[in-house]
Design a protein around this motif. Structure first.
Motif, short mmCIF file in Angstrom:
data_model
loop_
_atom_site.label_atom_id
_atom_site.label_comp_id
_atom_site.label_asym_id
_atom_site.label_seq_id
_atom_site.Cartn_x
_atom_site.Cartn_y
_atom_site.Cartn_z
N GLY A 10 0.79 -1.61 -0.30
CA GLY A 10 0.05 -0.48 -0.05
C GLY A 10 0.46 1.17 0.16
N SER A 11 2.02 1.20 0.24
CA SER A 11 2.94 2.49 0.65
C SER A 11 3.22 2.21 -0.89
CB SER A 11 3.88 1.90 2.25
OG SER A 11 3.45 1.52 3.43
N MET A 12 4.22 0.85 -1.23
CA MET A 12 4.60 1.57 -2.54
C MET A 12 3.70 1.93 -3.41
SD MET A 12 6.82 -2.04 -3.23
CE MET A 12 5.53 -3.15 -2.72
N ARG A 13 2.57 1.54 -3.54
CA ARG A 13 1.43 2.10 -4.07
C ARG A 13 1.23 3.77 -4.49
NH1 ARG A 13 -3.14 -3.25 -4.00
NH2 ARG A 13 -1.98 -3.91 -5.55
N ALA A 14 1.22 4.71 -2.81
CA ALA A 14 0.47 5.84 -2.40
C ALA A 14 2.11 6.39 -3.00
CB ALA A 14 0.36 5.59 -0.70
N VAL A 15 3.08 6.15 -3.28
CA VAL A 15 4.39 6.29 -3.60
C VAL A 15 3.91 6.03 -5.39
CG1 VAL A 15 5.42 7.88 -1.58
CG2 VAL A 15 5.91 5.57 -2.91
N HIS A 26 13.31 18.79 -7.83
CA HIS A 26 13.04 19.26 -7.15
C HIS A 26 11.50 19.39 -6.22
CE1 HIS A 26 13.59 19.95 -2.21
NE2 HIS A 26 14.38 19.03 -2.64
N ARG A 27 11.19 21.01 -6.69
CA ARG A 27 10.11 21.27 -6.55
C ARG A 27 8.72 20.39 -6.16
NH1 ARG A 27 8.20 27.66 -6.08
NH2 ARG A 27 10.94 27.56 -5.55
N GLU A 28 8.89 19.77 -7.15
CA GLU A 28 7.05 19.08 -7.59
C GLU A 28 7.97 17.77 -6.85
OE1 GLU A 28 5.71 16.35 -11.09
OE2 GLU A 28 7.30 17.95 -11.42
N TRP A 29 8.75 16.90 -7.12
CA TRP A 29 9.09 15.77 -6.44
C TRP A 29 8.57 16.18 -5.06
CZ3 TRP A 29 13.14 15.01 -2.52
CH2 TRP A 29 13.54 13.86 -2.58
N ASN A 30 8.90 17.40 -4.03
CA ASN A 30 9.21 17.27 -2.57
C ASN A 30 7.53 17.48 -2.27
OD1 ASN A 30 10.21 17.82 0.22
ND2 ASN A 30 9.81 19.83 -0.53
N TYR A 31 6.96 17.96 -3.04
CA TYR A 31 5.73 18.78 -2.58
C TYR A 31 4.63 17.05 -3.48
CZ TYR A 31 0.84 20.03 -3.30
OH TYR A 31 -0.59 20.70 -3.36
N SER A 36 2.08 12.68 -0.38
CA SER A 36 1.91 11.40 -0.10
C SER A 36 1.59 10.75 1.16
CB SER A 36 3.46 10.40 -1.17
OG SER A 36 2.63 10.68 -2.14
N PHE A 37 2.90 10.87 1.89
CA PHE A 37 3.26 11.23 3.59
C PHE A 37 2.40 11.22 4.05
CE2 PHE A 37 8.05 11.24 2.30
CZ PHE A 37 8.40 9.84 2.13
N GLN A 38 1.62 12.54 3.69
CA GLN A 38 0.23 13.00 4.91
C GLN A 38 -0.90 12.20 4.24
OE1 GLN A 38 -0.09 16.84 2.45
NE2 GLN A 38 0.42 18.10 5.18
N GLY A 39 -0.53 11.54 3.42
CA GLY A 39 -2.00 10.63 2.71
C GLY A 39 -1.74 9.51 3.84
N ILE A 42 1.47 9.92 8.10
CA ILE A 42 3.40 9.42 8.59
C ILE A 42 4.24 10.90 8.25
CG2 ILE A 42 3.36 7.08 7.86
CD1 ILE A 42 5.45 7.57 5.49
N ASP A 43 4.04 12.05 8.08
CA ASP A 43 4.64 12.98 7.49
C ASP A 43 5.15 13.91 9.01
OD1 ASP A 43 2.08 13.73 7.90
OD2 ASP A 43 2.28 15.76 7.19
N GLN A 44 4.52 13.78 10.26
CA GLN A 44 5.19 14.22 11.49
C GLN A 44 5.97 13.17 11.55
OE1 GLN A 44 2.00 14.73 13.27
NE2 GLN A 44 1.71 16.96 13.15
N VAL A 45 6.54 12.12 11.22
CA VAL A 45 7.64 11.28 11.41
C VAL A 45 8.59 11.50 10.60
CG1 VAL A 45 7.89 8.80 11.88
CG2 VAL A 45 5.52 9.58 12.58
N VAL A 46 8.23 11.45 9.10
CA VAL A 46 9.53 11.59 8.29
C VAL A 46 10.63 13.06 9.34
CG1 VAL A 46 9.81 11.87 5.79
CG2 VAL A 46 7.98 10.72 6.81
N THR A 47 8.91 14.09 9.27
CA THR A 47 9.53 15.47 9.19
C THR A 47 10.54 15.38 10.94
OG1 THR A 47 7.33 16.51 10.55
CG2 THR A 47 8.26 16.58 7.57
N GLY A 48 10.74 14.53 12.02
CA GLY A 48 11.19 14.38 12.77
C GLY A 48 10.41 15.26 13.63
N THR A 49 9.06 15.84 13.50
CA THR A 49 8.08 16.29 14.60
C THR A 49 7.37 15.51 15.66
OG1 THR A 49 6.42 16.26 12.93
CG2 THR A 49 8.08 19.00 13.31
#
Length: 62
Positions: A10-15, A26-31, A36-39, A42-49
């Motif tokens: 499921g994670s692979m499909r999400a990205v 970089h800008r498009e890729w990062n966005y 995908s991380f928000q969906g 896991i975005d807060q885990v990835v950013t370290g917050t």
């Protein structure tokens, strides 16, 4: 174990739609990756917050 494999697929499909980083996009890729991380919620885990609680960390290292 099978549940973990399902989550991984499921994670692979999400990205899968995220364009490959080629050094010029970089800008498009990062966005897209961030969305995908928000969906995956896991975005807060990835950013370290957000990190594992200390009690879980101690259990894992024991």
């Amino acid at each position: 174990m099978a549940e973990h494999a399902g989550n991984e697929i499921g994670s692979m499909r999400a990205v899968a739609h995220v364009p490959k980083f080629d050094g010029t996009n970089h800008r498009e890729w990062n966005y897209q990756l961030h969305l995908s991380f928000q969906g995956m919620e896991i975005d807060q885990v990835v950013t370290g917050t957000e990190v594992l609680p200390e009690e879980v960390t101690q259990t894992l290292s024991s």
